[in-house]
Design a protein around this motif. Structure first.
Motif, short mmCIF file in Angstrom:
data_model
loop_
_atom_site.label_atom_id
_atom_site.label_comp_id
_atom_site.label_asym_id
_atom_site.label_seq_id
_atom_site.Cartn_x
_atom_site.Cartn_y
_atom_site.Cartn_z
N GLY A 13 0.82 -1.21 0.00
CA GLY A 13 0.00 0.00 0.00
C GLY A 13 0.85 1.26 0.00
N MET A 14 1.91 1.25 0.81
CA MET A 14 2.79 2.42 0.86
C MET A 14 3.52 2.62 -0.47
SD MET A 14 4.30 2.50 4.75
CE MET A 14 5.14 0.95 4.63
N LYS A 15 3.98 1.52 -1.05
CA LYS A 15 4.68 1.62 -2.34
C LYS A 15 3.74 2.15 -3.43
CE LYS A 15 7.22 -1.12 -5.70
NZ LYS A 15 7.67 -2.46 -6.09
N SER A 16 2.52 1.65 -3.45
CA SER A 16 1.55 2.10 -4.46
C SER A 16 1.20 3.57 -4.29
CB SER A 16 0.29 1.24 -4.38
OG SER A 16 0.59 -0.10 -4.70
N GLN A 17 0.98 4.00 -3.06
CA GLN A 17 0.67 5.42 -2.82
C GLN A 17 1.87 6.30 -3.16
OE1 GLN A 17 -2.17 6.67 -2.45
NE2 GLN A 17 -3.39 4.93 -1.78
N HIS A 23 3.16 10.41 -9.71
CA HIS A 23 2.38 10.84 -10.88
C HIS A 23 1.72 12.18 -10.63
CE1 HIS A 23 3.09 7.22 -13.07
NE2 HIS A 23 2.55 6.46 -12.13
N ILE A 24 1.25 12.41 -9.41
CA ILE A 24 0.65 13.69 -9.08
C ILE A 24 1.69 14.80 -9.20
CG2 ILE A 24 -0.35 15.05 -7.21
CD1 ILE A 24 -1.68 12.38 -6.26
N ALA A 25 2.89 14.54 -8.73
CA ALA A 25 3.97 15.53 -8.84
C ALA A 25 4.29 15.83 -10.30
CB ALA A 25 5.21 15.04 -8.11
N GLU A 26 4.28 14.80 -11.12
CA GLU A 26 4.52 14.99 -12.56
C GLU A 26 3.41 15.83 -13.19
OE1 GLU A 26 5.26 12.25 -16.51
OE2 GLU A 26 5.54 11.37 -14.52
N ASN A 27 2.17 15.56 -12.79
CA ASN A 27 1.05 16.35 -13.30
C ASN A 27 1.19 17.81 -12.90
OD1 ASN A 27 -0.12 14.09 -14.46
ND2 ASN A 27 -1.49 13.73 -12.74
N LEU A 28 1.54 18.06 -11.65
CA LEU A 28 1.69 19.44 -11.17
C LEU A 28 2.83 20.14 -11.90
CD1 LEU A 28 1.12 18.92 -7.35
CD2 LEU A 28 -0.40 20.10 -8.96
N ALA A 29 3.91 19.41 -12.14
CA ALA A 29 5.06 20.01 -12.83
C ALA A 29 4.73 20.38 -14.27
CB ALA A 29 6.25 19.05 -12.80
N GLU A 95 -5.58 17.86 -8.28
CA GLU A 95 -4.27 17.27 -7.99
C GLU A 95 -3.92 17.42 -6.51
OE1 GLU A 95 -2.66 15.36 -10.15
OE2 GLU A 95 -4.19 15.86 -11.62
N LEU A 96 -4.20 18.57 -5.93
CA LEU A 96 -3.91 18.77 -4.52
C LEU A 96 -4.79 17.88 -3.64
CD1 LEU A 96 -3.33 22.63 -4.43
CD2 LEU A 96 -1.62 20.81 -4.31
N ALA A 97 -6.06 17.72 -4.02
CA ALA A 97 -6.94 16.82 -3.27
C ALA A 97 -6.45 15.38 -3.38
CB ALA A 97 -8.37 16.94 -3.79
N ASP A 98 -6.04 14.95 -4.57
CA ASP A 98 -5.51 13.60 -4.75
C ASP A 98 -4.23 13.41 -3.95
OD1 ASP A 98 -7.58 12.91 -6.41
OD2 ASP A 98 -6.39 12.90 -8.26
N ALA A 99 -3.39 14.44 -3.92
CA ALA A 99 -2.13 14.36 -3.16
C ALA A 99 -2.43 14.22 -1.67
CB ALA A 99 -1.26 15.58 -3.42
N ARG A 100 -3.40 14.96 -1.18
CA ARG A 100 -3.76 14.86 0.24
C ARG A 100 -4.29 13.47 0.57
NH1 ARG A 100 -5.02 18.63 4.31
NH2 ARG A 100 -3.27 19.66 3.30
N GLU A 101 -5.14 12.94 -0.32
CA GLU A 101 -5.69 11.59 -0.12
C GLU A 101 -4.58 10.54 -0.11
OE1 GLU A 101 -8.52 8.40 -2.45
OE2 GLU A 101 -8.71 10.51 -2.96
N GLN A 103 -1.41 11.02 0.55
CA GLN A 103 -0.58 11.23 1.74
C GLN A 103 -1.22 10.60 2.97
OE1 GLN A 103 -0.30 15.30 2.94
NE2 GLN A 103 1.07 14.87 4.64
N ARG A 104 -2.51 10.82 3.15
CA ARG A 104 -3.20 10.26 4.32
C ARG A 104 -3.24 8.74 4.26
NH1 ARG A 104 -7.83 14.74 5.47
NH2 ARG A 104 -6.41 16.25 6.39
N SER A 105 -3.45 8.19 3.09
CA SER A 105 -3.46 6.74 2.95
C SER A 105 -2.08 6.17 3.25
CB SER A 105 -3.90 6.36 1.54
OG SER A 105 -3.90 4.97 1.39
N TYR A 106 -1.04 6.83 2.76
CA TYR A 106 0.33 6.40 3.02
C TYR A 106 0.60 6.43 4.53
CZ TYR A 106 5.40 6.03 2.71
OH TYR A 106 6.70 5.61 2.85
N GLU A 107 0.21 7.53 5.19
CA GLU A 107 0.43 7.66 6.62
C GLU A 107 -0.33 6.60 7.42
OE1 GLU A 107 -0.65 11.71 7.41
OE2 GLU A 107 1.28 12.47 6.69
N ALA A 108 -1.55 6.28 7.01
CA ALA A 108 -2.33 5.25 7.69
C ALA A 108 -1.64 3.89 7.57
CB ALA A 108 -3.75 5.18 7.12
#
Length: 129
Positions: A13-17, A23-29, A95-101, A103-108
């Motif tokens: 799960g952590m690796k996938s997130q 990908h989100i960072a690439e989209n933002l860039a 993108e920011l909402a996806d990044a937050r989601e 991040q929270r999934s990774y932290e969980a």
């Protein structure tokens, strides 16, 4: 479920997130790159001998096929003969909402990973006695 299996599931799960955040960072860039299409990735369950393992893996990267924003600016170097050029279809709010989601999934997953590690360590301490 064994502790090592639980750690493998949480690690997947952590690796996938982590890949999703990449990908989100690439989209933002590339949000200001003309013609850029947003990349998305979906997760799928890992199946071993016809049974779900509980682990996940990222599926293939897909390009968002929503319409590109067309801008009329005949002076833009990417403008066609009609004076229009295509912006990217990256929406910063999404993108920011996806990044937050992500991040929270990774932290969980990380908190659960740490809990399983503590349990494993406690079991080892008990067995040493």
């Amino acid at each position: 479920m064994t502790l090592s299996h639980a750690m493998a599931v949480l690690g997947s799960g952590m690796k996938s997130q982590g890949q999703r955040i990449g990908h989100i960072a690439e989209n933002l860039a590339n949000a200001d790159t003309p013609g850029y299409r947003r990349k998305t990735v979906e997760f799928r369950a890992v199946v071993d001998h016809g049974r779900r393992t509980g682990a996940v893996e990222p599926g293939p990267v897909r390009l968002d096929r929503s319409a590109l924003d067309r801008v009329h600016d005949p002076n833009h170097p990417m403008a066609g003969p009609d004076g229009y050029w295509d912006r990217s279809n990256v929406d910063l709010v999404i993108e920011l909402a996806d990044a937050r989601e992500a991040q929270r999934s990774y932290e969980a997953n990380l908190k659960m990973f740490e809990q399983v590690r503590r349990m494993s360590s406690a079991i080892m301490d008990i067995l040493k006695r």
